[in-house]
Design a protein around this motif. Structure first.
Motif, PDB file in Angstrom:
ATOM      1  N   ILE A  47       0.850  -1.188   0.000  1.00  0.00           N
ATOM      2  CA  ILE A  47       0.000   0.000   0.000  1.00  0.00           C
ATOM      3  C   ILE A  47       0.887   1.239   0.000  1.00  0.00           C
ATOM      4  N   GLY A  48       0.643   2.119  -0.935  1.00  0.00           N
ATOM      5  CA  GLY A  48       1.388   3.371  -0.984  1.00  0.00           C
ATOM      6  C   GLY A  48       0.530   4.512  -0.464  1.00  0.00           C
ATOM      7  N   GLY A  49       1.059   5.263   0.477  1.00  0.00           N
ATOM      8  CA  GLY A  49       0.408   6.486   0.929  1.00  0.00           C
ATOM      9  C   GLY A  49       1.065   7.660   0.227  1.00  0.00           C
ATOM     10  N   ILE A  50       0.274   8.613  -0.229  1.00  0.00           N
ATOM     11  CA  ILE A  50       0.841   9.761  -0.937  1.00  0.00           C
ATOM     12  C   ILE A  50       0.173  11.045  -0.451  1.00  0.00           C
ATOM     13  N   ASP A  51       0.987  12.075  -0.267  1.00  0.00           N
ATOM     14  CA  ASP A  51       0.454  13.358   0.178  1.00  0.00           C
ATOM     15  C   ASP A  51       1.388  14.472  -0.260  1.00  0.00           C
ATOM     16  N   GLU A  52       0.886  15.705  -0.143  1.00  0.00           N
ATOM     17  CA  GLU A  52       1.668  16.871  -0.533  1.00  0.00           C
ATOM     18  C   GLU A  52       1.760  17.860   0.612  1.00  0.00           C
ATOM     19  N   VAL A  53       2.777  18.702   0.549  1.00  0.00           N
ATOM     20  CA  VAL A  53       2.896  19.849   1.455  1.00  0.00           C
ATOM     21  C   VAL A  53       3.320  21.054   0.618  1.00  0.00           C
ATOM     22  N   GLY A  54       2.967  22.223   1.103  1.00  0.00           N
ATOM     23  CA  GLY A  54       3.409  23.437   0.427  1.00  0.00           C
ATOM     24  C   GLY A  54       2.501  23.927  -0.673  1.00  0.00           C
ATOM     25  N   ARG A  55       1.200  23.630  -0.581  1.00  0.00           N
ATOM     26  CA  ARG A  55       0.280  24.163  -1.588  1.00  0.00           C
ATOM     27  C   ARG A  55      -0.017  25.644  -1.344  1.00  0.00           C
ATOM     28  N   GLY A  56       0.024  26.067  -0.076  1.00  0.00           N
ATOM     29  CA  GLY A  56      -0.411  27.406   0.265  1.00  0.00           C
ATOM     30  C   GLY A  56       0.630  28.508   0.335  1.00  0.00           C
ATOM     31  N   PRO A  57       1.919  28.213   0.461  1.00  0.00           N
ATOM     32  CA  PRO A  57       2.917  29.272   0.635  1.00  0.00           C
ATOM     33  C   PRO A  57       3.028  30.227  -0.555  1.00  0.00           C
ATOM     34  N   LEU A  58       3.594  31.394  -0.282  1.00  0.00           N
ATOM     35  CA  LEU A  58       3.861  32.380  -1.334  1.00  0.00           C
ATOM     36  C   LEU A  58       5.173  32.091  -2.053  1.00  0.00           C
ATOM     37  N   ALA A  59       6.011  31.271  -1.434  1.00  0.00           N
ATOM     38  CA  ALA A  59       7.343  31.018  -2.002  1.00  0.00           C
ATOM     39  C   ALA A  59       7.732  29.560  -1.798  1.00  0.00           C
ATOM     40  N   GLY A  60       8.622  29.109  -2.669  1.00  0.00           N
ATOM     41  CA  GLY A  60       9.152  27.761  -2.544  1.00  0.00           C
ATOM     42  C   GLY A  60       8.335  26.739  -3.314  1.00  0.00           C
ATOM     43  N   PRO A  61       8.836  25.510  -3.375  1.00  0.00           N
ATOM     44  CA  PRO A  61       8.173  24.460  -4.148  1.00  0.00           C
ATOM     45  C   PRO A  61       7.020  23.816  -3.386  1.00  0.00           C
TER      46      PRO A  61
ATOM     47  N   GLY B 174      10.869  43.276  -2.430  1.00  0.00           N
ATOM     48  CA  GLY B 174      10.374  42.698  -3.668  1.00  0.00           C
ATOM     49  C   GLY B 174      10.504  41.181  -3.668  1.00  0.00           C
ATOM     50  N   PRO B 175       9.960  40.516  -4.674  1.00  0.00           N
ATOM     51  CA  PRO B 175       9.992  39.050  -4.719  1.00  0.00           C
ATOM     52  C   PRO B 175      11.371  38.498  -5.076  1.00  0.00           C
ATOM     53  N   THR B 176      11.615  37.285  -4.622  1.00  0.00           N
ATOM     54  CA  THR B 176      12.839  36.553  -4.968  1.00  0.00           C
ATOM     55  C   THR B 176      12.539  35.633  -6.151  1.00  0.00           C
ATOM     56  N   PRO B 177      13.544  34.981  -6.687  1.00  0.00           N
ATOM     57  CA  PRO B 177      13.300  34.020  -7.776  1.00  0.00           C
ATOM     58  C   PRO B 177      12.465  32.800  -7.353  1.00  0.00           C
ATOM     59  N   ILE B 178      12.256  32.598  -6.049  1.00  0.00           N
ATOM     60  CA  ILE B 178      11.459  31.431  -5.641  1.00  0.00           C
ATOM     61  C   ILE B 178      10.032  31.815  -5.269  1.00  0.00           C
ATOM     62  N   HIS B 179       9.659  33.075  -5.388  1.00  0.00           N
ATOM     63  CA  HIS B 179       8.283  33.477  -5.081  1.00  0.00           C
ATOM     64  C   HIS B 179       7.331  33.100  -6.220  1.00  0.00           C
ATOM     65  N   ARG B 180       6.101  32.777  -5.849  1.00  0.00           N
ATOM     66  CA  ARG B 180       5.071  32.395  -6.808  1.00  0.00           C
ATOM     67  C   ARG B 180       4.332  33.655  -7.260  1.00  0.00           C
ATOM     68  N   SER B 181       4.563  34.037  -8.496  1.00  0.00           N
ATOM     69  CA  SER B 181       3.962  35.271  -9.010  1.00  0.00           C
ATOM     70  C   SER B 181       2.443  35.223  -8.937  1.00  0.00           C
ATOM     71  N   SER B 182       1.876  34.058  -9.219  1.00  0.00           N
ATOM     72  CA  SER B 182       0.416  33.929  -9.230  1.00  0.00           C
ATOM     73  C   SER B 182      -0.175  34.046  -7.822  1.00  0.00           C
ATOM     74  N   PHE B 183       0.654  33.835  -6.802  1.00  0.00           N
ATOM     75  CA  PHE B 183       0.177  33.928  -5.426  1.00  0.00           C
ATOM     76  C   PHE B 183       0.306  35.340  -4.871  1.00  0.00           C
ATOM     77  N   ILE B 184       1.352  36.039  -5.268  1.00  0.00           N
ATOM     78  CA  ILE B 184       1.603  37.353  -4.661  1.00  0.00           C
ATOM     79  C   ILE B 184       0.975  38.502  -5.429  1.00  0.00           C
ATOM     80  N   GLN B 185       0.406  38.213  -6.601  1.00  0.00           N
ATOM     81  CA  GLN B 185      -0.164  39.297  -7.409  1.00  0.00           C
ATOM     82  C   GLN B 185      -1.360  39.953  -6.716  1.00  0.00           C
ATOM     83  N   ASN B 186      -2.061  39.198  -5.889  1.00  0.00           N
ATOM     84  CA  ASN B 186      -3.216  39.742  -5.179  1.00  0.00           C
ATOM     85  C   ASN B 186      -2.815  40.602  -3.981  1.00  0.00           C
ATOM     86  N   LEU B 187      -1.533  40.616  -3.659  1.00  0.00           N
ATOM     87  CA  LEU B 187      -1.058  41.434  -2.535  1.00  0.00           C
ATOM     88  C   LEU B 187      -0.740  42.857  -2.980  1.00  0.00           C
ATOM     89  N   GLY B 188      -0.888  43.124  -4.249  1.00  0.00           N
ATOM     90  CA  GLY B 188      -0.602  44.469  -4.763  1.00  0.00           C
ATOM     91  C   GLY B 188       0.877  44.766  -4.868  1.00  0.00           C
TER      92      GLY B 188
END
Length: 258
Positions: A78-92, A243-257
């Motif tokens: 049986i394989g269990g699978i899950d994710e982390v980091g869906r919500g952050p503004l930066a990182g994978p 300002g944003p770094t190269p690891i920031h998610r543009s699609s996440f921070i655009q709503n922050l103005g």
């Protein structure tokens, strides 16, 4: 039955510190019958610890009941699978798929968000010892921006599955369905109800946290070592200032103005 009458309270504490929790039930009656209030309280404290452990053992048995049913039906891996980091503004976003030996039964396995950092890191080592095989998948911020977080997460899960050397007969997954020939069962709140999914969430969380520690060394002003890329007030203030770094998610921070 042990007698503690000739021992000081300090001596009793030192004696108990050398004992395993499994031996506490043999010590509790004598401690609670001792005329000294301080000794009685030690006995009561041990009694609470024994009860807490028993409750945790029962929780893990219940958490493993999903897997137990599939094992009884003849499924071997049986394989269990899950994710982390869906919500952050930066990182994978990071995923883990893990195939555990059926007898793996580590106490305190739970949704990684409900487990302290110290226990999480210890459990990660223990779970990897119990693993038949495991694999990590990850998608960076650019891919998240390109695909959207849901599709990027599914890609990371598929990538981790494809990396396994040993393929599971069944995949337990937290509230998602992915494109795979492997039979899968989607479980709502799976990381809190399925032992295998919770184990995957812990390994993925430790892996991602370690990545964010590395990013913190590159970009110390954003506090990645403790916010892990999530949108804390401190993190957002740093974004506005630097300002944003190269690891920031543009699609996440655009709503922050920004």
């Amino acid at each position: 039955m042990n007698s503690f009458e000739k021992m000081t309270v300090t001596g009793i504490k030192e004696y108990i510190s050398q004992k395993q929790l499994q031996s506490y039930p043999d010590l509790i009656p004598a401690l609670k019958e001792d005329p000294r209030t301080a000794v009685k309280k030690i006995g009561e404290s041990l009694e609470k610890r024994v009860a807490a452990r028993a409750k945790e053992v029962d929780r893990i048995v219940k958490m493993k009941s999903i897997e137990a049913g599939y094992y009884q039906s003849g499924i071997l891996r049986i394989g269990g699978i899950d994710e982390v980091g869906r919500g952050p503004l930066a990182g994978p976003a990071v995923t883990c798929v893990i195939i555990l030996k059926p007898d793996s039964s580590r106490l305190y396995v739970n949704d990684s968000k409900k487990v302290s950092k110290k226990i999480r890191e210890s459990l990660c080592e223990q779970l990897l010892e119990d693993a038949v095989d495991y694999a990590i998948g990850q998608v960076d911020n650019d891919l998240i921006d390109s695909l959207n977080i849901l599709n990027a997460t599914k890609k990371a899960m598929t990538d981790s599955l494809n990396t396994l050397s040993v393929k599971p007969d069944l995949l337990l997954i937290d509230a998602l369905h992915i494109d795979s020939e492997i039979p899968q069962k989607s479980i709502i709140h799976g990381d809190a109800t399925s032992y295998s999914i919770a184990a995957a969430s812990i390994v993925a969380k430790v892996y991602r946290d370690n990545l964010m520690q590395i990013f913190h060394e590159q970009y110390p002003q954003y506090g990645f070592d403790h916010n892990m890329g999530y949108g804390t007030a401190e993190h957002i203030d740093a974004l506005r200032k630097y300002g944003p770094t190269p690891i920031h998610r543009s699609s996440f921070i655009q709503n922050l103005g920004l």
